[in-house]
Write a protein that holds these residues in place. Structure first.
Motif, mmCIF file in Angstrom:
data_model
loop_
_atom_site.group_PDB
_atom_site.id
_atom_site.type_symbol
_atom_site.label_atom_id
_atom_site.label_comp_id
_atom_site.label_asym_id
_atom_site.label_seq_id
_atom_site.Cartn_x
_atom_site.Cartn_y
_atom_site.Cartn_z
ATOM 1 N N ILE A 67 0.841 -1.205 0.000
ATOM 2 C CA ILE A 67 0.000 0.000 0.000
ATOM 3 C C ILE A 67 0.874 1.251 0.000
ATOM 4 O O ILE A 67 0.643 2.187 -0.776
ATOM 5 C CB ILE A 67 -0.960 -0.001 1.218
ATOM 6 N N GLN A 68 1.871 1.243 0.865
ATOM 7 C CA GLN A 68 2.749 2.404 0.966
ATOM 8 C C GLN A 68 3.572 2.598 -0.312
ATOM 9 O O GLN A 68 3.726 3.726 -0.783
ATOM 10 C CB GLN A 68 3.675 2.258 2.174
ATOM 11 N N PHE A 72 3.477 5.939 -2.683
ATOM 12 C CA PHE A 72 4.656 6.741 -3.010
ATOM 13 C C PHE A 72 4.869 6.846 -4.520
ATOM 14 O O PHE A 72 5.214 7.902 -5.035
ATOM 15 C CB PHE A 72 5.911 6.195 -2.341
ATOM 16 N N LYS A 73 4.632 5.752 -5.221
ATOM 17 C CA LYS A 73 4.770 5.771 -6.676
ATOM 18 C C LYS A 73 3.762 6.735 -7.286
ATOM 19 O O LYS A 73 4.107 7.577 -8.120
ATOM 20 C CB LYS A 73 4.568 4.366 -7.247
ATOM 21 N N HIS A 74 2.515 6.629 -6.857
ATOM 22 C CA HIS A 74 1.470 7.513 -7.383
ATOM 23 C C HIS A 74 1.724 8.969 -6.989
ATOM 24 O O HIS A 74 1.535 9.880 -7.803
ATOM 25 C CB HIS A 74 0.091 7.065 -6.897
ATOM 26 N N ALA A 75 2.162 9.194 -5.761
ATOM 27 C CA ALA A 75 2.424 10.557 -5.294
ATOM 28 C C ALA A 75 3.551 11.202 -6.103
ATOM 29 O O ALA A 75 3.465 12.381 -6.477
ATOM 30 C CB ALA A 75 2.768 10.554 -3.807
ATOM 31 N N TYR A 76 4.596 10.425 -6.400
ATOM 32 C CA TYR A 76 5.705 10.948 -7.188
ATOM 33 C C TYR A 76 5.251 11.295 -8.603
ATOM 34 O O TYR A 76 5.557 12.379 -9.116
ATOM 35 C CB TYR A 76 6.853 9.936 -7.233
ATOM 36 N N GLU A 77 4.509 10.396 -9.231
ATOM 37 C CA GLU A 77 4.014 10.646 -10.589
ATOM 38 C C GLU A 77 3.083 11.862 -10.618
ATOM 39 O O GLU A 77 3.146 12.684 -11.535
ATOM 40 C CB GLU A 77 3.297 9.412 -11.129
#
Length: 112
Positions: A67-68, A72-77
């Motif tokens: 989940i984390q 983080f991947k989505h937040a960075y993108e």
């Protein structure tokens, strides 16, 4: 003498009109940037909250890490996308703010 005064008054009026056009453009651009940042902040907060709820509901450590990592991947993108969009908004603001002055600058000897 009267011709010089009339020319000076016309120049002052023209410059005031240019300044008002530029101010209106800057005002609209800054407002668009503020709206975009507010929308991004709201969306980011909502996504963070949803991720926190998912983390609290995770039954295993592996699921929590997954989940984390996804967050983080989505937040960075999302951040990279937003930074690009903001850069475009600022570039558009600069271009639009300059437009009223193009005619005057073109008349300056040696300016291009």
């Amino acid at each position: 003498m009267m011709q010089n005064i009339d020319d000076l008054q016309k120049l002052g009026k023209d410059n005031l009109e240019l300044a008002m056009k530029s101010f209106g453009t800057v005002s609209k651009g800054v407002q668009a940037i503020a709206v975009e940042m507010a929308d991004y902040s709201k969306k980011s907060f909502e996504e963070s909250t949803a991720t926190a709820e998912k983390l609290f509901g995770a039954k295993t450590l592996d699921k929590a890490v997954e989940i984390q990592s996804d967050y983080f991947k989505h937040a960075y993108e999302s951040f990279v996308s937003q930074a690009t969009k903001m850069g475009e908004l600022y570039a558009d603001l600069a271009k639009e703010s300059y437009k009223p002055y193009e005619g005057i600058i073109a008349k300056i000897p040696g300016a291009k």
